[in-house]
Motif scaffolding. Structure first.
Motif, PDB file in Angstrom:
ATOM      1  N   GLU A 207     -27.422 -78.755  31.164  1.00 41.97           N
ATOM      2  CA  GLU A 207     -27.334 -78.714  29.790  1.00 41.97           C
ATOM      3  C   GLU A 207     -28.372 -77.915  29.119  1.00 41.97           C
ATOM      4  OE1 GLU A 207     -26.717 -82.439  26.706  1.00 41.97           O
ATOM      5  OE2 GLU A 207     -26.754 -82.884  28.873  1.00 41.97           O
ATOM      6  N   TYR A 208     -29.484 -77.786  29.508  1.00 41.84           N
ATOM      7  CA  TYR A 208     -30.494 -76.834  28.912  1.00 41.84           C
ATOM      8  C   TYR A 208     -31.230 -76.161  30.104  1.00 41.84           C
ATOM      9  CZ  TYR A 208     -29.758 -79.664  24.619  1.00 41.84           C
ATOM     10  OH  TYR A 208     -29.237 -80.093  23.548  1.00 41.84           O
ATOM     11  N   VAL A 209     -31.898 -75.145  29.749  1.00 43.65           N
ATOM     12  CA  VAL A 209     -32.737 -74.266  30.635  1.00 43.65           C
ATOM     13  C   VAL A 209     -33.925 -73.902  29.899  1.00 43.65           C
ATOM     14  CG1 VAL A 209     -30.685 -73.494  32.134  1.00 43.65           C
ATOM     15  CG2 VAL A 209     -31.345 -72.123  30.165  1.00 43.65           C
ATOM     16  N   ALA A 210     -35.007 -73.377  30.593  1.00 44.99           N
ATOM     17  CA  ALA A 210     -36.101 -72.961  29.970  1.00 44.99           C
ATOM     18  C   ALA A 210     -35.847 -71.703  29.471  1.00 44.99           C
ATOM     19  CB  ALA A 210     -37.337 -72.671  30.864  1.00 44.99           C
ATOM     20  N   LEU A 211     -36.305 -71.335  28.223  1.00 42.51           N
ATOM     21  CA  LEU A 211     -35.928 -69.921  27.543  1.00 42.51           C
ATOM     22  C   LEU A 211     -36.559 -68.723  28.249  1.00 42.51           C
ATOM     23  CD1 LEU A 211     -35.281 -68.356  24.807  1.00 42.51           C
ATOM     24  CD2 LEU A 211     -37.551 -68.736  24.096  1.00 42.51           C
ATOM     25  N   SER A 212     -37.457 -68.720  29.117  1.00 42.20           N
ATOM     26  CA  SER A 212     -37.938 -67.636  30.016  1.00 42.20           C
ATOM     27  C   SER A 212     -36.773 -67.440  30.854  1.00 42.20           C
ATOM     28  CB  SER A 212     -38.952 -68.060  30.833  1.00 42.20           C
ATOM     29  OG  SER A 212     -39.025 -69.468  31.500  1.00 42.20           O
ATOM     30  N   GLU A 213     -36.054 -68.466  31.426  1.00 40.73           N
ATOM     31  CA  GLU A 213     -34.755 -68.150  32.395  1.00 40.73           C
ATOM     32  C   GLU A 213     -33.869 -67.444  31.653  1.00 40.73           C
ATOM     33  OE1 GLU A 213     -33.519 -71.456  34.710  1.00 40.73           O
ATOM     34  OE2 GLU A 213     -35.217 -72.379  34.586  1.00 40.73           O
ATOM     35  N   GLU A 214     -33.560 -67.774  30.449  1.00 38.97           N
ATOM     36  CA  GLU A 214     -32.508 -66.989  29.691  1.00 38.97           C
ATOM     37  C   GLU A 214     -32.986 -65.545  29.327  1.00 38.97           C
ATOM     38  OE1 GLU A 214     -28.690 -67.274  27.652  1.00 38.97           O
ATOM     39  OE2 GLU A 214     -29.647 -68.306  29.059  1.00 38.97           O
ATOM     40  N   ASP A 244     -42.449 -69.879  26.055  1.00 38.60           N
ATOM     41  CA  ASP A 244     -40.949 -69.726  26.957  1.00 38.60           C
ATOM     42  C   ASP A 244     -40.606 -70.826  27.561  1.00 38.60           C
ATOM     43  OD1 ASP A 244     -43.136 -69.698  28.771  1.00 38.60           O
ATOM     44  OD2 ASP A 244     -42.778 -67.685  29.545  1.00 38.60           O
ATOM     45  N   THR A 245     -41.167 -71.897  27.533  1.00 36.14           N
ATOM     46  CA  THR A 245     -40.868 -73.072  28.155  1.00 36.14           C
ATOM     47  C   THR A 245     -39.904 -74.363  27.251  1.00 36.14           C
ATOM     48  OG1 THR A 245     -42.763 -74.515  27.355  1.00 36.14           O
ATOM     49  CG2 THR A 245     -43.114 -73.134  29.455  1.00 36.14           C
ATOM     50  N   ARG A 246     -39.672 -73.706  26.105  1.00 41.54           N
ATOM     51  CA  ARG A 246     -38.796 -74.365  25.267  1.00 41.54           C
ATOM     52  C   ARG A 246     -37.390 -74.270  25.848  1.00 41.54           C
ATOM     53  NH1 ARG A 246     -39.356 -76.952  20.049  1.00 41.54           N
ATOM     54  NH2 ARG A 246     -41.378 -76.074  18.928  1.00 41.54           N
ATOM     55  N   LEU A 247     -36.402 -75.534  25.834  1.00 37.95           N
ATOM     56  CA  LEU A 247     -35.431 -75.802  26.295  1.00 37.95           C
ATOM     57  C   LEU A 247     -34.219 -75.288  25.421  1.00 37.95           C
ATOM     58  CD1 LEU A 247     -35.800 -79.037  28.239  1.00 37.95           C
ATOM     59  CD2 LEU A 247     -36.274 -76.761  28.998  1.00 37.95           C
ATOM     60  N   ILE A 248     -33.298 -74.665  26.016  1.00 43.95           N
ATOM     61  CA  ILE A 248     -32.159 -74.032  25.121  1.00 43.95           C
ATOM     62  C   ILE A 248     -30.845 -74.182  26.094  1.00 43.95           C
ATOM     63  CG2 ILE A 248     -33.549 -72.459  23.848  1.00 43.95           C
ATOM     64  CD1 ILE A 248     -32.337 -70.153  25.387  1.00 43.95           C
ATOM     65  N   PRO A 249     -29.785 -74.250  25.371  1.00 47.13           N
ATOM     66  CA  PRO A 249     -28.388 -74.432  26.339  1.00 47.13           C
ATOM     67  C   PRO A 249     -28.295 -72.816  27.036  1.00 47.13           C
ATOM     68  CG  PRO A 249     -28.079 -75.058  23.952  1.00 47.13           C
ATOM     69  CD  PRO A 249     -29.515 -74.431  24.011  1.00 47.13           C
ATOM     70  N   PRO A 250     -27.913 -72.970  28.160  1.00 40.27           N
ATOM     71  CA  PRO A 250     -27.750 -71.675  28.909  1.00 40.27           C
ATOM     72  C   PRO A 250     -26.793 -70.744  28.360  1.00 40.27           C
ATOM     73  CG  PRO A 250     -26.780 -73.686  29.994  1.00 40.27           C
ATOM     74  CD  PRO A 250     -27.358 -74.068  29.133  1.00 40.27           C
ATOM     75  N   MET A 251     -27.226 -69.547  28.438  1.00 41.70           N
ATOM     76  CA  MET A 251     -26.061 -68.482  28.206  1.00 41.70           C
ATOM     77  C   MET A 251     -25.621 -68.612  26.845  1.00 41.70           C
ATOM     78  SD  MET A 251     -24.212 -67.593  31.813  1.00 41.70           S
ATOM     79  CE  MET A 251     -23.397 -69.286  32.035  1.00 41.70           C
ATOM     80  N   ILE A 252     -26.370 -68.831  25.845  1.00 38.97           N
ATOM     81  CA  ILE A 252     -26.255 -69.153  24.595  1.00 38.97           C
ATOM     82  C   ILE A 252     -26.066 -67.695  23.598  1.00 38.97           C
ATOM     83  CG2 ILE A 252     -28.618 -69.527  23.574  1.00 38.97           C
ATOM     84  CD1 ILE A 252     -25.675 -71.473  22.454  1.00 38.97           C
ATOM     85  N   PHE A 253     -26.678 -66.975  24.264  1.00 41.72           N
ATOM     86  CA  PHE A 253     -26.692 -65.424  23.802  1.00 41.72           C
ATOM     87  C   PHE A 253     -25.644 -64.414  24.324  1.00 41.72           C
ATOM     88  CE2 PHE A 253     -31.340 -67.155  23.562  1.00 41.72           C
ATOM     89  CZ  PHE A 253     -31.213 -67.610  22.373  1.00 41.72           C
ATOM     90  N   LEU A 254     -25.140 -64.875  25.592  1.00 37.94           N
ATOM     91  CA  LEU A 254     -24.399 -63.998  26.203  1.00 37.94           C
ATOM     92  C   LEU A 254     -23.338 -63.343  25.486  1.00 37.94           C
ATOM     93  CD1 LEU A 254     -23.547 -62.718  29.130  1.00 37.94           C
ATOM     94  CD2 LEU A 254     -22.269 -64.933  29.639  1.00 37.94           C
ATOM     95  N   THR A 255     -22.462 -64.022  24.791  1.00 36.07           N
ATOM     96  CA  THR A 255     -21.542 -63.166  24.140  1.00 36.07           C
ATOM     97  C   THR A 255     -21.908 -62.060  23.257  1.00 36.07           C
ATOM     98  OG1 THR A 255     -20.014 -65.407  24.159  1.00 36.07           O
ATOM     99  CG2 THR A 255     -19.461 -63.482  22.576  1.00 36.07           C
ATOM    100  N   TYR A 256     -23.133 -62.352  22.649  1.00 37.05           N
ATOM    101  CA  TYR A 256     -23.638 -61.262  21.736  1.00 37.05           C
ATOM    102  C   TYR A 256     -24.046 -60.115  22.278  1.00 37.05           C
ATOM    103  CZ  TYR A 256     -23.384 -65.662  19.137  1.00 37.05           C
ATOM    104  OH  TYR A 256     -23.156 -66.786  18.376  1.00 37.05           O
ATOM    105  N   VAL A 257     -24.652 -60.330  23.430  1.00 43.11           N
ATOM    106  CA  VAL A 257     -25.142 -59.181  24.321  1.00 43.11           C
ATOM    107  C   VAL A 257     -23.861 -58.475  24.919  1.00 43.11           C
ATOM    108  CG1 VAL A 257     -26.590 -58.670  26.092  1.00 43.11           C
ATOM    109  CG2 VAL A 257     -27.339 -60.480  24.850  1.00 43.11           C
TER     110      VAL A 257
END
Length: 342
Positions: A207-214, A244-257
């Motif tokens: 559901e969430y990943v660390a921002l560093s992974e994204e 960079d340890t903040r949790l965000i949904p994975p691949m939330i920026f993928l479409t825009y990139v």
């Protein structure tokens, strides 16, 4: 969803206007006001109606959840001040045989009116706050359901297109062993592609990943694209995050990139793709900017599909806590996404 919210709100409003308020104004203590001082009764009733709709309009549950205590205090003081002014309304004196008794009865009557007005005001505010919280909870449940449906659809699409990960990675390892020593660019491309693929598989159920992974995922994607493209396409990738340890949904920026490279890269014309990611005190800002290198009609035809899916996902994941702005001007397409992660 908006239609359901509207119907729910309309039911609460009709109940208040047709049932709750008339009972309060004509059956409660105020029923005696209409015969003795109808103007005061009318103004008080209109004021209480106004309290209900103004309270709804101010969205107090959101202010409470966002801890906007200053605004809440100001609104509360205004309501109390206006209600207090209503209690000072000059009512006619009680005409009694004995003058001293008339004065006493007038004071008692005014006291009862004041208590009744504050009681009615309290009931209206409690009802309006209850309605606001119920609507807020209902809206959040709907948004959560939409987000879960979107995630289920995405997972289903992934499973439909999925082949055995072990077979895939074993095959990639075999191909990599054949490529070693033949070309440095080919080796780098294999490594980047494998890392991207692993990230996609690993985060499918998360559901969430660390921002560093994204961030690493975006960096690998950019590196892989630069290996494919020639010197005509340049990328300016800026990343400034305070946590960079903040949790965000994975691949939330993928479409825009992906869209930035899909529509903004060229092998024959010089162009630059700008990608910017910043995080400061929980306020996340993500931006992409690129020239529209492909045909405009094709761009406008294909672009809304991915964007619409992203909008639905963001609405479900960050209800009323994000802002997405897309614009195309003078052949330049820009995406600005702001998310409050607090």
């Amino acid at each position: 969803m908006k239609s359901l919210e509207h119907r729910t709100g309309l039911i609460f409003d009709l109940f208040f206007c047709i049932v709750f308020m008339p009972l309060l104004a004509f059956v409660g203590p105020a029923r005696y006001w209409w015969g003795s001082f109808p103007l005061f009764a009318t103004l008080s009733t209109l004021y209480l109606y106004g309290c209900y709709f103004v309270t709804k309009r101010l969205r107090l549950p959101q202010l409470i959840l966002s801890r906007s205590y200053y605004k809440i205090t100001v609104i509360t003081l205004i309501f109390l001040a206006v209600t207090y002014l209503f209690t000072l309304y000059p009512l006619p004196d009680v005409d009694f045989v004995i003058p001293s008794m008339s004065e006493y009865q007038t004071r008692v009557r005014n006291y009862n009116v004041t208590i009744s007005l504050w009681f009615m005001f309290s009931l209206v505010i409690c009802y309006s706050l209850t309605v606001s919280f119920v609507k807020e909870l209902y809206a959040r449940l709907l948004l959560q359901q939409i987000a879960e449906n979107q995630r289920n659809k995405a997972e289903l699409a992934m499973f439909k297109a999925q082949i055995s990960p072990h077979f895939l990675f074993n095959t990639l390892n075999s191909l990599y062993s054949l490529v070693i020593g033949t070309s440095q660019k080919a080796e780098d491309a294999f490594i980047k592609f494998t890392e991207i693929l692993k990230y996609s598989y690993v985060t499918t159920g998360n559901e969430y990943v660390a921002l560093s992974e994204e961030i690493s995922y975006i960096q690998n994607y950019i590196d892989l694209q630069l290996i494919r493209l020639d010197s005509h396409t340049k990328v300016e990738w800026n990343c400034e995050v305070d946590d960079d340890t903040r949790l965000i949904p994975p691949m939330i920026f993928l479409t825009y990139v992906e869209n930035a490279f899909k529509y903004g890269a060229s092998t024959s014309r010089d162009c630059t793709i700008y990608i910017n990611l910043r995080l400061n005190n929980g306020e996340l800002l993500f931006e992409t900017e690129n020239m529209v290198m492909r045909h405009r009609d094709e761009f406008r035809k294909e672009m809304p599909v991915g964007m619409e899916n992203c909008k639905n996902r963001l609405s479900g994941l960050f209800p009323k806590k994000h802002q997405l702005i897309t614009s195309e001007k003078d052949g330049v397409f820009k995406v600005t996404l702001k998310i409050d992660l607090n």
